[in-house]
Design an enzyme around this catalytic site. Structure first.
Site, mmCIF file in Angstrom:
data_model
loop_
_atom_site.group_PDB
_atom_site.id
_atom_site.type_symbol
_atom_site.label_atom_id
_atom_site.label_comp_id
_atom_site.label_asym_id
_atom_site.label_seq_id
_atom_site.Cartn_x
_atom_site.Cartn_y
_atom_site.Cartn_z
ATOM 1 N N ASP A 169 0.877 -1.196 -0.105
ATOM 2 C CA ASP A 169 -0.065 0.011 0.120
ATOM 3 C C ASP A 169 0.769 1.381 -0.132
ATOM 4 O OD1 ASP A 169 -1.470 1.949 0.552
ATOM 5 O OD2 ASP A 169 -2.357 1.454 2.435
ATOM 6 N N ALA A 170 0.836 1.855 -1.075
ATOM 7 C CA ALA A 170 1.917 3.084 -1.242
ATOM 8 C C ALA A 170 1.605 4.160 -0.190
ATOM 9 C CB ALA A 170 2.022 3.397 -2.673
ATOM 10 N N ALA A 181 -2.895 5.954 -9.169
ATOM 11 C CA ALA A 181 -4.267 6.231 -9.588
ATOM 12 C C ALA A 181 -5.096 5.045 -8.842
ATOM 13 C CB ALA A 181 -4.434 5.874 -11.052
ATOM 14 N N TYR A 225 -14.574 15.926 -14.939
ATOM 15 C CA TYR A 225 -13.497 15.842 -14.863
ATOM 16 C C TYR A 225 -12.851 17.001 -14.000
ATOM 17 C CZ TYR A 225 -8.874 13.717 -14.735
ATOM 18 O OH TYR A 225 -7.724 12.946 -14.392
#
Length: 400
Positions: free
Chosen positions: A111-112, A140, A235
């Site tokens: 898990d970054a 992402a 977006y």
């Protein structure tokens, strides 16, 4: 086992290890054909290195600049009976090809967002590399587990203020639909910024800096997308846009810090591409199918690898050593070709004309589908998809 594509929603639930390896090989071949990057980085950390722009960044560094690389990602390995994620096979392939050329390659599956990931990377750098001269931040993720409290925060792909309705494509049924997305609540907007904004990027640089493993001239870059008014409601003007604006805030703070020692921090605004991330955003598949056709006709088409090679060679690591051109917000713009007025006008004119019947004729929808399935290792020339393959692929990876 014999592996065939199975699509559910905007994800392919199966992956082909041999196909994924072929994808990585193709990007490496493309990079080598373009030649070495004169002033490229030599010791690079890529956070989010297993697919899309992150994977291409790792390839550009290693095969375009002979860099030692550390890749951080969160993927699932395959078992004897079930395929792993495409990112697992991509990373295994990268490691294999890098090591074959004598390049340093270390990968961490974790898990970054966690403190442990940062500590492990620091340990590796101290042990093997001493310091690093580039940090690519390319995560992402729809979810972030807060490292201190353990609380799970989820992002929302929603507009702000009012319900958004637009022509879109149902990629399962290959038909034109009207997509409606309800607006995000204030909490959902805040949560999206927490998950996809600049905070974790800052935490990475802070941890690396305090540990003394950033070289004086270290460059860091995080990836963003702005797009045009065709996609803005969902977006840039939506919850996701608020998170990307927070990346700009973080870049400014980090740039002040790093420039004191000759380094830099920038957001790089990239073009739209077919990735697992973009396929999840309503309206993006149809927009991509339109814009790709026009860009191909104009000879301006780029995939992830071409984009990133251009960013390395013509922006961040220019042969003349000059600083990259940036916009008024200090962002490196690689969406310049996509945003050309003639290309955007073409899409604006086309949007209301598209129907289920003329979808494949007016747009590159067929190519979109082919590129999408290719992300998972399918539909690649020269691969026998009726052959028996082993989904269990091991490589030199640290599991946290």
């Amino acid at each position: 086992m014999i592996i065939k594509p199975k699509i559910r929603g905007f994800i392919c639930t199966t992956t082909h290890p041999v196909g994924c390896e072929a994808n990585v090989q193709e990007q490496i071949t493309l990079t080598k054909a373009k030649g070495k990057i004169a002033n490229g980085p030599k010791k690079v950390l890529v956070v989010g290195s297993s697919s899309g722009y992150g994977l291409s960044s790792r390839i550009a560094a290693a095969f375009g600049s002979d860099a030692a690389t550390i890749g951080v990602f969160f993927e699932k390995p395959g078992t004897e009976t079930k395929p792993g994620t495409a990112g697992w096979y991509n990373s295994a392939a990268f490691d294999k090809f890098a090591k074959a050329e004598g390049l340093y390659s270390k990968s961490i599956n974790c898990d970054a967002f966690s403190h442990e990931a940062k500590q492990k990377v620091i340990e590796l750098i101290k042990q093997d590399l001493g310091e690093i001269d580039m940090v690519v931040y390319s995560l992402a993720s729809p979810v972030r587990k807060l490292p201190d409290s353990g609380e799970l925060i989820r992002s929302a792909l929603k507009p702000i203020g009012e319900t958004y309705t637009a022509t879109a494509v149902d990629t399962n049924k290959d038909c034109i639909i009207e997509a409606t997305v309800e607006p995000a609540t204030e909490q959902e907007i805040a949560d999206t910024v927490t998950v996809m904004g600049g905070e974790d990027w800052e935490l990475w640089i802070k941890a690396l800096s305090e540990a003394g493993v950033l070289a004086d001239n270290c460059k860091t870059v995080a990836y963003s997308y702005i797009g045009t008014e065709l996609t803005w409601p969902i977006y840039w003007h939506g919850a996701l846009g608020k998170a990307k604006m927070d990346l700009d805030r973080a870049a400014k703070a980090l740039n002040e810090q790093l420039s004191a020692t000759g380094g830099s921090a920038n957001v790089a605004v990239l073009k739209s591409v077919v990735t697992q991330a973009s396929s999840a955003i309503p309206v993006m598949p149809l927009y991509i199918a339109m814009v790709f056709k026009k860009m191909r006709q104009e000879g301006l088409h780029e995939g992830c690898m071409e984009q990133i090679y251009r960013m390395f060679s013509e922006r961040l690591f220019r042969a003349d050593g000059a600083k990259p051109e940036t916009d008024s917000d200090n962002r490196i713009r690689l969406d310049d070709w996509e945003l050309r007025e003639d290309i955007q006008q073409h899409c604006r004119n086309l949007w209301p004309q598209v129907t289920t019947e003329n979808l494949s004729e007016l747009t590159d929808y067929r190519e979109y589908k082919a590129e999408f399935i290719k992300l998972f290792g399918f539909g690649i020339e020269g691969i026998d998809y009726d052959a028996d393959v082993n989904p269990y692929v091991e490589f030199d990876v640290i599991e946290l």
